[in-house]
Motif scaffolding. Structure first.
Motif, PDB file in Angstrom:
ATOM      1  N   LYS A 203     -13.529   9.763  -2.874  1.00  0.00           N
ATOM      2  CA  LYS A 203     -12.601  10.436  -1.967  1.00  0.00           C
ATOM      3  C   LYS A 203     -13.315  11.462  -1.104  1.00  0.00           C
ATOM      4  CE  LYS A 203      -8.545   9.709  -4.921  1.00  0.00           C
ATOM      5  NZ  LYS A 203      -7.547  10.335  -5.826  1.00  0.00           N
ATOM      6  N   ALA A 204     -14.347  12.087  -1.667  1.00  0.00           N
ATOM      7  CA  ALA A 204     -15.099  13.090  -0.904  1.00  0.00           C
ATOM      8  C   ALA A 204     -15.882  12.474   0.244  1.00  0.00           C
ATOM      9  CB  ALA A 204     -16.052  13.846  -1.825  1.00  0.00           C
ATOM     10  N   ILE A 205     -16.172  11.155   0.152  1.00  0.00           N
ATOM     11  CA  ILE A 205     -16.903  10.513   1.244  1.00  0.00           C
ATOM     12  C   ILE A 205     -16.028   9.502   1.989  1.00  0.00           C
ATOM     13  CG2 ILE A 205     -19.231  10.975   0.406  1.00  0.00           C
ATOM     14  CD1 ILE A 205     -17.836   7.551  -0.112  1.00  0.00           C
ATOM     15  N   GLY A 206     -14.687   9.704   1.939  1.00  0.00           N
ATOM     16  CA  GLY A 206     -13.821   8.985   2.866  1.00  0.00           C
ATOM     17  C   GLY A 206     -12.788   8.043   2.311  1.00  0.00           C
ATOM     18  N   ALA A 207     -12.719   7.832   0.991  1.00  0.00           N
ATOM     19  CA  ALA A 207     -11.732   6.908   0.449  1.00  0.00           C
ATOM     20  C   ALA A 207     -10.319   7.470   0.600  1.00  0.00           C
ATOM     21  CB  ALA A 207     -12.018   6.612  -1.018  1.00  0.00           C
ATOM     22  N   PHE A 208      -9.393   6.614   0.973  1.00  0.00           N
ATOM     23  CA  PHE A 208      -7.980   6.972   1.124  1.00  0.00           C
ATOM     24  C   PHE A 208      -7.265   6.925  -0.222  1.00  0.00           C
ATOM     25  CE2 PHE A 208      -3.577   5.506   2.079  1.00  0.00           C
ATOM     26  CZ  PHE A 208      -3.129   6.583   2.822  1.00  0.00           C
ATOM     27  N   ALA A 209      -7.619   5.935  -1.044  1.00  0.00           N
ATOM     28  CA  ALA A 209      -7.014   5.767  -2.371  1.00  0.00           C
ATOM     29  C   ALA A 209      -7.983   4.997  -3.251  1.00  0.00           C
ATOM     30  CB  ALA A 209      -5.683   5.028  -2.271  1.00  0.00           C
ATOM     31  N   GLU A 221      -0.889  -2.289  -6.700  1.00  0.00           N
ATOM     32  CA  GLU A 221      -1.291  -0.994  -6.156  1.00  0.00           C
ATOM     33  C   GLU A 221      -1.568  -1.086  -4.656  1.00  0.00           C
ATOM     34  OE1 GLU A 221      -1.535   2.217  -7.602  1.00  0.00           O
ATOM     35  OE2 GLU A 221      -0.171   1.073  -8.871  1.00  0.00           O
ATOM     36  N   ILE A 222      -2.183  -2.179  -4.218  1.00  0.00           N
ATOM     37  CA  ILE A 222      -2.419  -2.366  -2.778  1.00  0.00           C
ATOM     38  C   ILE A 222      -1.087  -2.390  -2.037  1.00  0.00           C
ATOM     39  CG2 ILE A 222      -3.178  -4.026  -1.023  1.00  0.00           C
ATOM     40  CD1 ILE A 222      -5.442  -4.804  -2.958  1.00  0.00           C
ATOM     41  N   ALA A 223      -0.123  -3.129  -2.567  1.00  0.00           N
ATOM     42  CA  ALA A 223       1.191  -3.199  -1.919  1.00  0.00           C
ATOM     43  C   ALA A 223       1.854  -1.824  -1.871  1.00  0.00           C
ATOM     44  CB  ALA A 223       2.076  -4.200  -2.656  1.00  0.00           C
ATOM     45  N   ILE A 225       0.341   1.221  -2.020  1.00  0.00           N
ATOM     46  CA  ILE A 225      -0.411   2.153  -1.169  1.00  0.00           C
ATOM     47  C   ILE A 225      -0.198   1.855   0.310  1.00  0.00           C
ATOM     48  CG2 ILE A 225      -2.759   2.873  -0.520  1.00  0.00           C
ATOM     49  CD1 ILE A 225      -3.502   2.283  -3.520  1.00  0.00           C
ATOM     50  N   THR A 226      -0.135   0.581   0.647  1.00  0.00           N
ATOM     51  CA  THR A 226      -0.030   0.186   2.055  1.00  0.00           C
ATOM     52  C   THR A 226       1.412   0.001   2.523  1.00  0.00           C
ATOM     53  OG1 THR A 226      -0.160  -2.196   1.588  1.00  0.00           O
ATOM     54  CG2 THR A 226      -2.254  -1.009   1.891  1.00  0.00           C
ATOM     55  N   GLY A 227       2.381   0.265   1.648  1.00  0.00           N
ATOM     56  CA  GLY A 227       3.781   0.051   2.025  1.00  0.00           C
ATOM     57  C   GLY A 227       4.088  -1.404   2.302  1.00  0.00           C
ATOM     58  N   GLY A 228       3.379  -2.305   1.615  1.00  0.00           N
ATOM     59  CA  GLY A 228       3.601  -3.736   1.772  1.00  0.00           C
ATOM     60  C   GLY A 228       2.770  -4.381   2.863  1.00  0.00           C
ATOM     61  N   ALA A 229       2.004  -3.601   3.611  1.00  0.00           N
ATOM     62  CA  ALA A 229       1.223  -4.155   4.724  1.00  0.00           C
ATOM     63  C   ALA A 229       0.015  -4.954   4.242  1.00  0.00           C
ATOM     64  CB  ALA A 229       0.756  -3.034   5.644  1.00  0.00           C
ATOM     65  N   GLY A 230      -0.522  -4.609   3.083  1.00  0.00           N
ATOM     66  CA  GLY A 230      -1.704  -5.290   2.574  1.00  0.00           C
ATOM     67  C   GLY A 230      -2.978  -4.848   3.269  1.00  0.00           C
ATOM     68  N   VAL A 231      -4.087  -5.481   2.904  1.00  0.00           N
ATOM     69  CA  VAL A 231      -5.389  -5.133   3.474  1.00  0.00           C
ATOM     70  C   VAL A 231      -5.856  -6.253   4.398  1.00  0.00           C
ATOM     71  CG1 VAL A 231      -6.091  -3.600   1.609  1.00  0.00           C
ATOM     72  CG2 VAL A 231      -6.570  -6.044   1.415  1.00  0.00           C
ATOM     73  N   SER A 232      -6.300  -5.874   5.582  1.00  0.00           N
ATOM     74  CA  SER A 232      -6.772  -6.872   6.543  1.00  0.00           C
ATOM     75  C   SER A 232      -8.248  -7.203   6.349  1.00  0.00           C
ATOM     76  CB  SER A 232      -6.535  -6.392   7.976  1.00  0.00           C
ATOM     77  OG  SER A 232      -7.103  -5.117   8.180  1.00  0.00           O
ATOM     78  N   ILE A 248     -11.183 -12.731  -1.707  1.00  0.00           N
ATOM     79  CA  ILE A 248     -10.486 -13.796  -0.972  1.00  0.00           C
ATOM     80  C   ILE A 248      -9.014 -13.841  -1.351  1.00  0.00           C
ATOM     81  CG2 ILE A 248     -10.324 -16.322  -0.774  1.00  0.00           C
ATOM     82  CD1 ILE A 248     -13.402 -16.361  -0.966  1.00  0.00           C
ATOM     83  N   GLU A 249      -8.728 -13.603  -2.621  1.00  0.00           N
ATOM     84  CA  GLU A 249      -7.333 -13.632  -3.081  1.00  0.00           C
ATOM     85  C   GLU A 249      -6.545 -12.438  -2.540  1.00  0.00           C
ATOM     86  OE1 GLU A 249      -5.854 -15.868  -5.103  1.00  0.00           O
ATOM     87  OE2 GLU A 249      -7.567 -17.070  -5.790  1.00  0.00           O
ATOM     88  N   ALA A 250      -7.172 -11.266  -2.486  1.00  0.00           N
ATOM     89  CA  ALA A 250      -6.443 -10.036  -2.196  1.00  0.00           C
ATOM     90  C   ALA A 250      -6.235  -9.771  -0.712  1.00  0.00           C
ATOM     91  CB  ALA A 250      -7.178  -8.846  -2.822  1.00  0.00           C
TER      92      ALA A 250
END
Length: 341
Positions: A203-209, A221-223, A225-232, A248-250
């Motif tokens: 987190k100190a070097i830029g992580a959001f979660a 947890e991805i869903a 954290i992202t409000g259902g948007a997912g990771v691109s 690939i799955e996520a």
């Protein structure tokens, strides 16, 4: 001068060797800090396929200019300049070299790996084109530039842009390079790692979660954290078959997947998903001088606490102890540095 010598796997000692010759196009650098790389640990363990023994390992450094050869352009360097080194050397005649992709040269050699003269010594002499001036950065910070630039190159390859949610597997120093580079591009980075003790540093070097897949459901947890948007974008900086397949799955449909971790086993993936999701999958190797400069600029902003990545510092005479302790408990360390001050 002092040099840390690896005669064979597990055999590390401090020896005295002559100062290096300064050729016409070389810069002689007084070394102050050197980071130990995962490849150095693999060499110590005897599982690094490309290492040529015996050798002086090391290729992540911060130092100062001592002198230079007669063919170095006038005014390019001054005695005492703070510098680091791009430690990769390309052949100049393979296909990647012909098209300007010298970072993935077919015959690429790295200091202290294929090249037996590495940076873990009081002085090194390298061609001036591989030397980067680093302004007011400390020696500790300069020695972080090379490993962070490897993660930054992965972010370049994945073409990350502002506003995207990005999943990074692994918050070691290469993963940290990807985390911080994506942060500076305006992305929101979610870290997945089983070492929860590293999350405050991430987190100190830029992580959001941060998510620990051993104790939490990663996709849930991805869903959340992202409000259902997912990771691109999903970036794998570990090199394990499971996390490479999980990337690939996520990742979202129409997403991008980037791999920088070397996988030691065959990779089995759901190839149907690659087509169905129309994924873009890229590999990433080494880095470019442009990414070195970008990391240098990122550190110089002071926005992130990059020194948090340095887990321990050892004197040259304790280098064998450093390798032994890292080998015994790799989860304790993000980055070890050796101090030649």
């Amino acid at each position: 001068m002092r040099a840390i010598y690896m005669k064979e796997p597990g055999d590390v000692s401090l020896i005295d060797i002559p100062k290096p010759e300064v050729r016409e196009e070389d810069v002689l650098i007084r070394v102050h800090r050197v980071g130990l790389c995962g490849t150095d640990l693999q060499s110590y363990r005897g599982v690094a396929a490309l290492t040529n023994f015996p050798l002086v390992p090391g290729h992540e450094l911060g130092g100062e200019v001592e002198s230079w050869g007669s063919a170095v352009p006038d005014g390019l360097f001054s005695k005492g300049d703070h510098v680091t080194v791009k430690p990769y050397f390309n052949c100049g005649h393979c296909y990647p070299c012909d098209i300007g992709r010298i970072n993935c040269c077919e015959n690429s050699r790295t200091m202290g790996v294929q090249m037996q003269e590495g940076a873990l010594s009081d002085y090194i002499s390298v061609p001036y084109g591989n030397v980067l001036k680093c302004g007011g950065l400390s020696y500790e910070e300069m020695a972080l530039i090379e490993p962070l630039s490897v993660g930054a190159h992965l972010v370049t390859r994945a073409n990350i842009s502002a506003g995207e949610y990005v999943l990074v597997f692994g918050c070691g120093v290469i993963g940290s390079g990807a985390i911080s580079a994506a942060y500076f591009r305006g992305a929101k980075v979610i870290v997945a790692d089983i070492a929860s003790e590293k999350f405050e540093t991430a987190k100190a070097i830029g992580a959001f979660a941060c998510v620990n897949p051993q104790t939490q459901n990663l996709r849930e947890e991805i869903a959340r954290i992202t409000g259902g948007a997912g990771v691109s974008v999903a970036l794998e900086a570990i090199g394990l078959p499971g996390t490479m397949a999980e990337a690939i799955e996520a990742v979202n449909f129409a997403g991008r997947v980037g791999y920088v971790g070397y996988c030691k086993k065959p990779l089995e993936v759901n190839a149907t998903l690659i087509v169905k999701k129309e994924l873009t999958i890229v590999g990433s190797r080494n880095s470019t001088i442009e990414e070195f400069r970008q990391v240098q600029e990122n550190i110089a902003t002071g926005r992130l606490d990059f020194k948090r990545l340095i887990s321990a510092a050892y004197a040259p005479e304790d280098a064998g102890k450093a390798f032994a302790e890292w080998d015994a408990a790799p989860g304790r360390f993000v980055k070890i540095q050796v101090c030649f001050d």
